[in-house]
Write an enzyme that holds these catalytic residues in place. Structure first.
Site, mmCIF file in Angstrom:
data_model
loop_
_atom_site.group_PDB
_atom_site.id
_atom_site.type_symbol
_atom_site.label_atom_id
_atom_site.label_comp_id
_atom_site.label_asym_id
_atom_site.label_seq_id
_atom_site.Cartn_x
_atom_site.Cartn_y
_atom_site.Cartn_z
ATOM 1 N N LYS A 1 1.967 5.532 -2.482
ATOM 2 C CA LYS A 1 3.436 4.161 -1.952
ATOM 3 C C LYS A 1 3.317 3.595 -0.313
ATOM 4 C CE LYS A 1 5.279 6.680 2.273
ATOM 5 N NZ LYS A 1 6.132 7.713 3.271
ATOM 6 N N ASP B 1 10.155 6.392 -0.641
ATOM 7 C CA ASP B 1 9.901 7.230 0.143
ATOM 8 C C ASP B 1 11.500 8.058 0.098
ATOM 9 O OD1 ASP B 1 12.122 5.230 1.284
ATOM 10 O OD2 ASP B 1 10.803 6.018 3.241
#
Length: 221
Positions: free
Chosen positions: A120, A138
Site C-alpha cells: 500500500k 486502505d
C-alpha cells in the site's frame, strides 16, 4: 458494477472534486514516503501535526539520520507505535543512502524492500510522487470497493487487482484518491451518508441511509 456505470461513477466523483490529492503533507518523495509509513493506524491529520516540525528539520534521508533516534522519537510521540516507526524511518533512510544514493526509488520491488514499507505504501508513493497509475487499497477503499460493487474482494490485494482491471481512463491516475476521500467523508464505515452521495444510484449497497430529520426551529429564538 457494469462498465458504463463505472465510467459514470468516476465521472461524477471527478466533477465533484476535479483535482484530488493526498491529505498528507509532504515536500518531496522522501517526506511523502515517511509520512505514509507513519500513517499506519493514524489519521492524516494526526500525522501532519507530528511531521510539520519534523520535516522542517529533516526532509532528506541524510538529515533524518543526523537527527538521531531520540530526537526523532520526540517528534513522533503523538504517533501510534512511534518507537517502531521511528526505527523503521531511520532504517529506511539508511537503506536509501546505501542502496539508492539517497533517492526514493521509482520501483515497487525496491520500495517494498525498505523497512516498514508494504504494498500500500509503495502504491501511494508511486502514484503521488511519480505519477504511476496505482491503486493503494486502505480500509476506506476496501470498504467502498466492496460496498458499492465497484471492486469486490476478500483481501486488499483482490480489491486492488480488480480496480486495476476495472477502472478506465481518464480516471486511473486519481482513482484511489477519489475513493479514499469518498470513503473518508461520505461512504463512512458505520453510517454511510447515502442521502448526499453523488453516486448513490449507481451503488449496490441496498439499505441506503436516509437523510437525518431536519432540526426543529428553536422557539426561543
Amino acid at each position: 458494477m457494469k462498465k458504463p456505470d463505472i465510467v459514470e461513477f468516476f465521472a461524477r466523483l471527478a466533477a465533484d472534486n476535479p483535482h484530488p490529492e493526498t491529505e498528507l503533507e509532504y515536500s518531496n518523495a522522501f517526506t511523502l514516503l515517511v509520512a505514509v509509513v507513519l500513517s499506519a493506524q493514524m489519521t492524516d491529520v494526526g500525522v501532519n501535526k507530528a511531521t510539520r516540525a519534523l520535516f522542517a528539520e529533516a526532509d532528506t534521508p541524510e538529515k533524518m539520520l543526523a537527527l538521531g533516534e531520540d530526537e526523532l522519537k520526540a517528534h513522533l510521540r503523538t504517533i501510534n507505535f512511534y518507537n517502531t516507526k521511528a526505527k523503521n524511518v531511520l532504517a529506511l533512510s539508511r537503506a536509501l543512502i546505501e542502496q539508492h544514493g539517497g533517492e526514493v526509488p521509482e520501483d515497487r520491488a525496491a520500495l517494498e524492500a525498505l523497512p516498514g514499507v508494504g504494498r500500500k505504501t509503495a502504491n501511494v508513493v508511486l502514484n503521488s510522487a511519480f505519477g504511476h497509475q496505482t491503486f493503494a487499497v486502505d480500509t476506506h477503499i476496501f470498504r467502498v470497493g466492496n460496498r458499492t460493487g465497484l471492486a469486490r474482494g476478500k483481501t486488499p490485494l483482490e480489491v486492488e487487482l480488480k480496480l486495476d482491471r476495472n477502472v478506465p481512463q481518464p480516471f486511473r491516475l486519481h482513482a484511489h484518491h477519489w475513493l479514499i476521500l469518498h470513503g473518508r467523508y461520505t461512504c463512512k464505515a458505520r453510517t454511510p451518508e447515502c442521502w448526499r452521495c453523488v453516486v448513490a444510484d449507481l451503488c449496490a449497497y441496498k439499505p441506503k441511509t436516509p437523510a437525518p430529520p431536519a432540526r426543529k426551529p428553536d422557539r426561543g429564538a
